[in-house]
Design a protein around this motif. Structure first.
Motif, PDB file in Angstrom:
ATOM      1  N   LEU A 192      12.949 -62.984  48.629  1.00 30.59           N
ATOM      2  CA  LEU A 192      13.478 -61.643  48.321  1.00 30.59           C
ATOM      3  C   LEU A 192      14.769 -61.716  47.511  1.00 30.59           C
ATOM      4  CD1 LEU A 192      12.839 -59.805  51.724  1.00 30.59           C
ATOM      5  CD2 LEU A 192      11.297 -60.106  49.777  1.00 30.59           C
ATOM      6  N   ASP A 193      14.894 -62.759  46.705  1.00 24.12           N
ATOM      7  CA  ASP A 193      16.029 -62.856  45.800  1.00 24.12           C
ATOM      8  C   ASP A 193      15.554 -63.439  44.477  1.00 24.12           C
ATOM      9  OD1 ASP A 193      15.633 -65.542  46.217  1.00 24.12           O
ATOM     10  OD2 ASP A 193      17.485 -65.875  47.334  1.00 24.12           O
ATOM     11  N   CYS A 208       8.278 -51.744  45.698  1.00 24.16           N
ATOM     12  CA  CYS A 208       8.108 -51.999  44.266  1.00 24.16           C
ATOM     13  C   CYS A 208       6.883 -51.272  43.722  1.00 24.16           C
ATOM     14  CB  CYS A 208       7.991 -53.496  44.000  1.00 24.16           C
ATOM     15  SG  CYS A 208       9.523 -54.422  44.266  1.00 24.16           S
ATOM     16  N   THR A 234      11.951 -60.715  58.864  1.00 23.15           N
ATOM     17  CA  THR A 234      11.709 -61.188  57.505  1.00 23.15           C
ATOM     18  C   THR A 234      10.329 -60.815  57.001  1.00 23.15           C
ATOM     19  OG1 THR A 234      13.213 -63.052  57.840  1.00 23.15           O
ATOM     20  CG2 THR A 234      11.634 -63.224  56.031  1.00 23.15           C
ATOM     21  N   LEU A 288       8.964 -63.257  46.020  1.00 25.62           N
ATOM     22  CA  LEU A 288       8.370 -62.375  47.024  1.00 25.62           C
ATOM     23  C   LEU A 288       8.568 -62.883  48.442  1.00 25.62           C
ATOM     24  CD1 LEU A 288       5.019 -61.513  45.203  1.00 25.62           C
ATOM     25  CD2 LEU A 288       7.098 -60.131  45.335  1.00 25.62           C
ATOM     26  N   ARG A 335      10.177 -57.222  56.091  1.00 26.63           N
ATOM     27  CA  ARG A 335      10.934 -56.937  54.873  1.00 26.63           C
ATOM     28  C   ARG A 335      10.168 -57.378  53.626  1.00 26.63           C
ATOM     29  NH1 ARG A 335      15.840 -59.184  53.766  1.00 26.63           N
ATOM     30  NH2 ARG A 335      16.438 -57.294  52.651  1.00 26.63           N
ATOM     31  N   GLN A 336       9.492 -58.519  53.721  1.00 26.98           N
ATOM     32  CA  GLN A 336       8.694 -58.978  52.584  1.00 26.98           C
ATOM     33  C   GLN A 336       7.603 -57.970  52.235  1.00 26.98           C
ATOM     34  OE1 GLN A 336       7.417 -62.707  54.201  1.00 26.98           O
ATOM     35  NE2 GLN A 336       9.256 -63.838  53.553  1.00 26.98           N
ATOM     36  N   LEU A 369      12.236 -61.418  41.050  1.00 29.35           N
ATOM     37  CA  LEU A 369      12.570 -61.730  42.438  1.00 29.35           C
ATOM     38  C   LEU A 369      11.407 -62.450  43.116  1.00 29.35           C
ATOM     39  CD1 LEU A 369      14.528 -59.238  41.771  1.00 29.35           C
ATOM     40  CD2 LEU A 369      14.666 -58.996  44.251  1.00 29.35           C
ATOM     41  N   PHE A 394       9.214 -54.787  50.812  1.00 24.61           N
ATOM     42  CA  PHE A 394       9.688 -54.994  49.437  1.00 24.61           C
ATOM     43  C   PHE A 394       8.545 -54.792  48.450  1.00 24.61           C
ATOM     44  CE2 PHE A 394      10.481 -58.215  45.965  1.00 24.61           C
ATOM     45  CZ  PHE A 394      11.354 -57.405  45.255  1.00 24.61           C
ATOM     46  N   GLN A 395       7.404 -55.409  48.706  1.00 21.73           N
ATOM     47  CA  GLN A 395       6.268 -55.243  47.808  1.00 21.73           C
ATOM     48  C   GLN A 395       5.798 -53.788  47.773  1.00 21.73           C
ATOM     49  OE1 GLN A 395       3.126 -58.171  47.696  1.00 21.73           O
ATOM     50  NE2 GLN A 395       4.322 -59.602  48.974  1.00 21.73           N
ATOM     51  N   LYS A 426      19.340 -59.656  44.921  1.00 20.32           N
ATOM     52  CA  LYS A 426      18.491 -59.741  46.109  1.00 20.32           C
ATOM     53  C   LYS A 426      18.124 -58.340  46.584  1.00 20.32           C
ATOM     54  CE  LYS A 426      22.280 -59.975  49.513  1.00 20.32           C
ATOM     55  NZ  LYS A 426      22.854 -60.782  50.617  1.00 20.32           N
ATOM     56  N   TYR A 427      17.012 -58.289  47.282  1.00 25.02           N
ATOM     57  CA  TYR A 427      16.538 -57.047  47.887  1.00 25.02           C
ATOM     58  C   TYR A 427      17.349 -56.772  49.139  1.00 25.02           C
ATOM     59  CZ  TYR A 427      13.256 -53.965  50.420  1.00 25.02           C
ATOM     60  OH  TYR A 427      12.663 -52.938  51.117  1.00 25.02           O
TER      61      TYR A 427
END
Length: 216
Positions: free
Chosen positions: A148-149, A76, A65, A145, A68-69, A143, A72-73, A56-57
């Motif tokens: 996040l896992d 990456c 949330t 998107l 964070r999404q 993972l 995360f992108q 998981k991230y």
């Protein structure tokens, strides 16, 4: 990064690489262990991480949330992210780039091979090459998107391991040459001191003899 150093590694470092030679020559911790393949096959941590398991991230855990999404992108696409193996609690700041071993930042590029948003809808497929506990490995994962896992695993990076082994052998040889040179200089110094002591003893003996002759 959570690192686990084995007893054999500690012994190797202590006996071969982490000693002081003279005042200026210091041995440094090597990047890899002497037998990477054996460590990967037999170490319990690697046995667990080599099987597909939950990842998981873990970045920005204090943020909402939705944020964070997005982060995360963004991470990456920029070629990095903090990913954890849930089962072992191993949290690793990963780099997703080709030429990951280059010291030049401009050589390290985030390509589709390492970050792929197109392979599977709603997921990102990641790949990272790095050294964990002295062993060259490849991380692969997919993972979700939104959640996040996902699932991921580690593979043994035989190509990079071979290159690192060659560098390690050269490093050890360089340090051994330094030790030999240091020991030669030490021996030369001891020989010089011995010769000086012998000369001083000869002088003292000659003076004593001369003194005795004068008395007689």
């Amino acid at each position: 990064m959570n690192e686990v150093t084995s007893d054999s590694m500690l012994s190797f470092v202590a006996n071969t690489l982490c000693c002081e030679v003279g005042n200026n020559n210091f041995r440094t911790m090597p990047r890899v262990v002497p037998d990477q393949r054996s460590s990967f096959d037999n170490d319990e941590l690697f046995r667990k991480l080599s099987r597909e398991c939950e990842v998981k991230y873990t970045g920005f855990r204090d943020r909402p949330t939705e944020e964070r999404q997005l982060r995360f992108q963004t991470d990456c696409r920029e070629g990095h992210a903090e990913i954890a193996f849930v089962a072992t609690g191993t949290n690793i700041p990963l780099q997703f780039s080709s030429n990951a071993w280059s010291e030049r930042e401009e050589d390290r590029l985030t390509t589709r091979e390492f970050v792929d948003f197109d392979r599977e809808p709603g997921k990102v497929h990641l790949k990272s090459q790095f050294i964990l506990n002295g062993v060259c490995v490849i991380f692969r994962a997919a993972l979700d998107l939104i959640r996040l896992d996902g699932v991921g695993s580690l593979d043994y990076d035989s190509d990079r391991a071979e290159a690192e082994d060659a560098m390690l052998r050269e490093q050890v040889e360089q340090y051994n040459r330094r030790i030999r040179d240091f020991e030669i200089r030490q021996q030369q110094y001891r020989d010089q001191q011995d010769r000086r002591a012998e000369q001083e003893a000869e002088v003292v003996e000659a003076l004593l003899c001369f003194s005795e002759e004068r008395k007689s």
